[in-house]
Design a protein around this motif. Structure first.
Motif, PDB file in Angstrom:
ATOM      1  N   LEU B 164      16.712  55.325  60.018  1.00  0.00           N
ATOM      2  CA  LEU B 164      16.253  56.259  61.061  1.00  0.00           C
ATOM      3  C   LEU B 164      14.923  56.898  60.666  1.00  0.00           C
ATOM      4  CD1 LEU B 164      19.659  57.900  62.035  1.00  0.00           C
ATOM      5  CD2 LEU B 164      18.066  56.856  63.667  1.00  0.00           C
ATOM      6  N   LEU B 165      14.769  57.219  59.398  1.00  0.00           N
ATOM      7  CA  LEU B 165      13.493  57.796  58.935  1.00  0.00           C
ATOM      8  C   LEU B 165      12.349  56.817  59.155  1.00  0.00           C
ATOM      9  CD1 LEU B 165      14.290  59.697  55.589  1.00  0.00           C
ATOM     10  CD2 LEU B 165      13.153  60.652  57.602  1.00  0.00           C
ATOM     11  N   LYS B 166      12.617  55.527  58.831  1.00  0.00           N
ATOM     12  CA  LYS B 166      11.568  54.514  59.017  1.00  0.00           C
ATOM     13  C   LYS B 166      11.209  54.374  60.497  1.00  0.00           C
ATOM     14  CE  LYS B 166      13.489  51.222  56.288  1.00  0.00           C
ATOM     15  NZ  LYS B 166      13.660  49.865  55.747  1.00  0.00           N
ATOM     16  N   ALA B 167      12.235  54.315  61.333  1.00  0.00           N
ATOM     17  CA  ALA B 167      11.985  54.164  62.778  1.00  0.00           C
ATOM     18  C   ALA B 167      11.252  55.392  63.323  1.00  0.00           C
ATOM     19  CB  ALA B 167      13.305  53.956  63.515  1.00  0.00           C
ATOM     20  N   GLY B 168      11.653  56.575  62.886  1.00  0.00           N
ATOM     21  CA  GLY B 168      10.995  57.811  63.336  1.00  0.00           C
ATOM     22  C   GLY B 168       9.530  57.828  62.919  1.00  0.00           C
ATOM     23  N   GLN B 169       9.275  57.412  61.694  1.00  0.00           N
ATOM     24  CA  GLN B 169       7.899  57.359  61.192  1.00  0.00           C
ATOM     25  C   GLN B 169       7.055  56.417  62.050  1.00  0.00           C
ATOM     26  OE1 GLN B 169       7.088  59.442  58.486  1.00  0.00           O
ATOM     27  NE2 GLN B 169       5.125  58.968  59.410  1.00  0.00           N
ATOM     28  N   ARG B 170       7.626  55.241  62.373  1.00  0.00           N
ATOM     29  CA  ARG B 170       6.895  54.282  63.230  1.00  0.00           C
ATOM     30  C   ARG B 170       6.604  54.905  64.594  1.00  0.00           C
ATOM     31  NH1 ARG B 170      10.857  50.676  61.197  1.00  0.00           N
ATOM     32  NH2 ARG B 170      11.950  50.597  63.202  1.00  0.00           N
ATOM     33  N   ALA B 171       7.593  55.586  65.162  1.00  0.00           N
ATOM     34  CA  ALA B 171       7.402  56.198  66.495  1.00  0.00           C
ATOM     35  C   ALA B 171       6.288  57.244  66.445  1.00  0.00           C
ATOM     36  CB  ALA B 171       8.702  56.831  66.976  1.00  0.00           C
ATOM     37  N   LEU B 172       6.257  58.034  65.370  1.00  0.00           N
ATOM     38  CA  LEU B 172       5.251  59.096  65.283  1.00  0.00           C
ATOM     39  C   LEU B 172       3.855  58.531  65.015  1.00  0.00           C
ATOM     40  CD1 LEU B 172       7.298  61.771  63.270  1.00  0.00           C
ATOM     41  CD2 LEU B 172       6.770  61.788  65.717  1.00  0.00           C
ATOM     42  N   GLU B 173       3.810  57.361  64.354  1.00  0.00           N
ATOM     43  CA  GLU B 173       2.509  56.731  64.092  1.00  0.00           C
ATOM     44  C   GLU B 173       1.951  56.032  65.330  1.00  0.00           C
ATOM     45  OE1 GLU B 173       2.788  54.090  60.680  1.00  0.00           O
ATOM     46  OE2 GLU B 173       3.215  55.829  59.402  1.00  0.00           O
ATOM     47  N   HIS B 174       2.833  55.374  66.084  1.00  0.00           N
ATOM     48  CA  HIS B 174       2.357  54.473  67.144  1.00  0.00           C
ATOM     49  C   HIS B 174       2.413  55.049  68.542  1.00  0.00           C
ATOM     50  CE1 HIS B 174       3.696  51.347  63.996  1.00  0.00           C
ATOM     51  NE2 HIS B 174       2.419  51.598  63.847  1.00  0.00           N
ATOM     52  N   THR B 175       2.982  56.213  68.704  1.00  0.00           N
ATOM     53  CA  THR B 175       3.040  56.813  70.040  1.00  0.00           C
ATOM     54  C   THR B 175       2.558  58.255  69.955  1.00  0.00           C
ATOM     55  OG1 THR B 175       5.247  57.844  69.957  1.00  0.00           O
ATOM     56  CG2 THR B 175       5.184  55.486  70.426  1.00  0.00           C
ATOM     57  N   GLU B 176       2.506  58.915  71.100  1.00  0.00           N
ATOM     58  CA  GLU B 176       2.106  60.333  71.123  1.00  0.00           C
ATOM     59  C   GLU B 176       3.316  61.255  70.979  1.00  0.00           C
ATOM     60  OE1 GLU B 176      -0.107  60.862  74.680  1.00  0.00           O
ATOM     61  OE2 GLU B 176      -1.872  59.820  73.907  1.00  0.00           O
ATOM     62  N   ALA B 177       4.410  60.732  70.444  1.00  0.00           N
ATOM     63  CA  ALA B 177       5.637  61.536  70.337  1.00  0.00           C
ATOM     64  C   ALA B 177       5.408  62.782  69.492  1.00  0.00           C
ATOM     65  CB  ALA B 177       6.759  60.707  69.737  1.00  0.00           C
ATOM     66  N   GLN B 178       5.975  63.871  69.973  1.00  0.00           N
ATOM     67  CA  GLN B 178       5.918  65.154  69.241  1.00  0.00           C
ATOM     68  C   GLN B 178       7.328  65.589  68.846  1.00  0.00           C
ATOM     69  OE1 GLN B 178       4.468  66.829  72.721  1.00  0.00           O
ATOM     70  NE2 GLN B 178       2.290  66.574  72.242  1.00  0.00           N
ATOM     71  N   ALA B 179       8.303  64.811  69.307  1.00  0.00           N
ATOM     72  CA  ALA B 179       9.714  65.065  68.993  1.00  0.00           C
ATOM     73  C   ALA B 179      10.428  63.724  69.118  1.00  0.00           C
ATOM     74  CB  ALA B 179      10.317  66.071  69.969  1.00  0.00           C
ATOM     75  N   LEU B 180      11.626  63.641  68.556  1.00  0.00           N
ATOM     76  CA  LEU B 180      12.399  62.397  68.631  1.00  0.00           C
ATOM     77  C   LEU B 180      13.767  62.695  69.232  1.00  0.00           C
ATOM     78  CD1 LEU B 180      11.519  61.105  65.057  1.00  0.00           C
ATOM     79  CD2 LEU B 180      10.553  60.257  67.222  1.00  0.00           C
ATOM     80  N   ILE B 181      14.282  61.708  69.958  1.00  0.00           N
ATOM     81  CA  ILE B 181      15.640  61.807  70.480  1.00  0.00           C
ATOM     82  C   ILE B 181      16.440  60.658  69.872  1.00  0.00           C
ATOM     83  CG2 ILE B 181      17.080  61.754  72.561  1.00  0.00           C
ATOM     84  CD1 ILE B 181      14.669  62.707  74.168  1.00  0.00           C
ATOM     85  N   LEU B 182      17.584  60.975  69.292  1.00  0.00           N
ATOM     86  CA  LEU B 182      18.449  59.917  68.762  1.00  0.00           C
ATOM     87  C   LEU B 182      19.151  59.256  69.957  1.00  0.00           C
ATOM     88  CD1 LEU B 182      19.956  61.755  65.645  1.00  0.00           C
ATOM     89  CD2 LEU B 182      17.835  60.433  65.838  1.00  0.00           C
ATOM     90  N   GLY B 183      18.839  57.974  70.185  1.00  0.00           N
ATOM     91  CA  GLY B 183      19.275  57.304  71.410  1.00  0.00           C
ATOM     92  C   GLY B 183      20.610  56.596  71.278  1.00  0.00           C
ATOM     93  N   CYS B 184      21.444  57.045  70.357  1.00  0.00           N
ATOM     94  CA  CYS B 184      22.767  56.441  70.186  1.00  0.00           C
ATOM     95  C   CYS B 184      23.659  57.480  69.520  1.00  0.00           C
ATOM     96  CB  CYS B 184      22.663  55.191  69.321  1.00  0.00           C
ATOM     97  SG  CYS B 184      24.264  54.397  69.040  1.00  0.00           S
ATOM     98  N   LEU B 185      24.892  57.571  69.981  1.00  0.00           N
ATOM     99  CA  LEU B 185      25.802  58.568  69.431  1.00  0.00           C
ATOM    100  C   LEU B 185      26.237  58.229  68.008  1.00  0.00           C
ATOM    101  CD1 LEU B 185      26.736  61.128  71.117  1.00  0.00           C
ATOM    102  CD2 LEU B 185      25.572  59.363  72.412  1.00  0.00           C
ATOM    103  N   SER B 186      26.002  56.978  67.571  1.00  0.00           N
ATOM    104  CA  SER B 186      26.335  56.594  66.202  1.00  0.00           C
ATOM    105  C   SER B 186      25.402  57.222  65.186  1.00  0.00           C
ATOM    106  CB  SER B 186      26.248  55.078  66.031  1.00  0.00           C
ATOM    107  OG  SER B 186      27.072  54.456  66.940  1.00  0.00           O
ATOM    108  N   PHE B 187      24.350  57.868  65.649  1.00  0.00           N
ATOM    109  CA  PHE B 187      23.408  58.495  64.707  1.00  0.00           C
ATOM    110  C   PHE B 187      23.791  59.958  64.452  1.00  0.00           C
ATOM    111  CE2 PHE B 187      20.013  55.512  66.784  1.00  0.00           C
ATOM    112  CZ  PHE B 187      20.558  54.419  66.130  1.00  0.00           C
ATOM    113  N   SER B 195      14.625  65.708  60.806  1.00  0.00           N
ATOM    114  CA  SER B 195      13.626  66.678  61.235  1.00  0.00           C
ATOM    115  C   SER B 195      12.880  67.251  60.031  1.00  0.00           C
ATOM    116  CB  SER B 195      14.330  67.785  62.029  1.00  0.00           C
ATOM    117  OG  SER B 195      13.401  68.714  62.497  1.00  0.00           O
ATOM    118  N   ALA B 196      13.621  67.532  58.967  1.00  0.00           N
ATOM    119  CA  ALA B 196      12.987  68.070  57.753  1.00  0.00           C
ATOM    120  C   ALA B 196      12.044  67.033  57.144  1.00  0.00           C
ATOM    121  CB  ALA B 196      14.053  68.473  56.742  1.00  0.00           C
ATOM    122  N   GLY B 197      12.433  65.756  57.214  1.00  0.00           N
ATOM    123  CA  GLY B 197      11.597  64.702  56.632  1.00  0.00           C
ATOM    124  C   GLY B 197      10.384  64.375  57.483  1.00  0.00           C
TER     125      GLY B 197
END
Lengths: 234, 234
Positions: B164-187, B195-197
């Protein structure tokens, strides 16, 4: 948990503000302490865009002070969500706009809703400002003015309720609304009776804002520093 | 106040469901009793639109039974909000979709967010389904797959967090995201550490759904019968 509710209308008495906090407390968790404070220097009630600009600096200062005093969240007690984004830059605790909080509840109870507004002349402005809430614009299908100028939600409760019922009825007859949103914080505490009379959910922005603040604090969510970069001089 | 959490994955053990309820309880009011129940007859995990269709009738029946057993709200524990609108027709207590609940929190903390999803192949489907949440579509600026198939949020917590950290990092690098939503209840239960990371708000749909249900119950809001007209044969 303690929340500072910033009321951007000048000159409210301590008693009036306590009455509003008591009504809000009925809709929320008893652990939460609510404290309301109104504009003290800027002598306006928020009735125009010019009022909003004049009140902005004092609201921002009140938010900063609330954080310094250890409050867990700031609530902007006005449907226009005055200077909400700037407050999110200025403080790191959650900042909730009552208008945004109310609008974001709509899709949890209906597809479409109509907004009951205090001032017919400001409907185009309301429509523009709704895009700031994040609600999909097609979800709001109408705006209905309430003839309630000068009516206090506590002193003139009966008359205000009558006017809101009439406006709600008109909205349900003339639009595809399936729910109503009270578009002014002066309509506080009447949603349940209106809902019983009109047979649709009625969303009250005051309680919505306190509940959203509680959610953000419980989930340890704060404003994104990427969205609202802190200014060094705060 | 007691909530029924319907988990549309077949074959979860009592212990697994209790573990999830314990994590959720940390984010909410202690007065609330959470009870999770999974599919017992329909042997699917929700991994496709076909699964969703097959699971639909059992989910609907579980919602009806929850109302009959005196629950105050039903929570659909899947980001796809399976048969949410039909459930709102079938019962008069609030029905909360975890995906909708998470999306509607985004504008309270950021302008734009990216969704971390469990399955790359279902991104176009996710994009379509987001319009059902009521969030303005421009608020979601990206979808990032997490390579986590088969990882259990409790058993494989460390590995799942890393992905999840790797995916979040990719999202923050490649998009204009300022926040993340976990898109599966398994997370479940990883948002705060992520968030801290990553230094942005991370919204966990599980706690979001319980908090939204609490808000609706506290505000006495129910689904609009104009939006979700009850069927006589329920």
């Amino acid at each position: 948990m303690k929340f500072k509710i910033i009321n951007p209308d000048w000159g409210m008495t301590e008693e009036q503000m306590e009455q509003r906090c008591r009504i809000l407390a009925d809709y929320t968790n008893r652990r939460i302490q609510l404290s309301m404070e109104c504009l003290a220097k800027t002598k306006v009630s928020l009735d125009s865009l010019a009022d909003l600009v004049r009140a902005g600096p004092e609201i921002l200062q009140m938010a900063i002070q609330a954080e310094q005093e250890g409050y867990d969240a700031v609530i902007l007690y006005c449907f226009s969500d005055p200077v909400m984004e700037a407050c999110r830059q200025a403080v790191s605790i959650p900042v909730v706009g009552a208008g945004q909080a109310a609008c974001l509840l709509l899709p949890a109870v209906a597809y479409h809703g109509a907004l009951l507004v205090a001032d017919q002349n400001r409907i185009p402005e309301k429509r523009m400002s709704l895009s700031r809430t994040g609600l999909a614009s097609e979800r709001i299908c109408g705006y209905e003015p309430v003839h309630a100028r000068g009516l206090d939600p506590i002193e003139h409760r009966g008359q205000l309720k009558k006017e809101l019922l009439k406006a709600g009825q008109r909205a349900l007859e003339h639009t595809e609304a399936q729910a109503l949103i009270l578009g002014c914080l002066s309509f506080l505490g009447l949603a349940e009776e209106l809902s019983a009379g009109l047979m649709v959910p009625v969303i009250d922005p005051g309680p919505a804002s306190v509940c959203l603040a509680e959610t953000l604090v419980c989930m340890h969510l704060r404003s994104s520093p990427r969205a609202y970069p802190p200014y060094p001089h705060f």
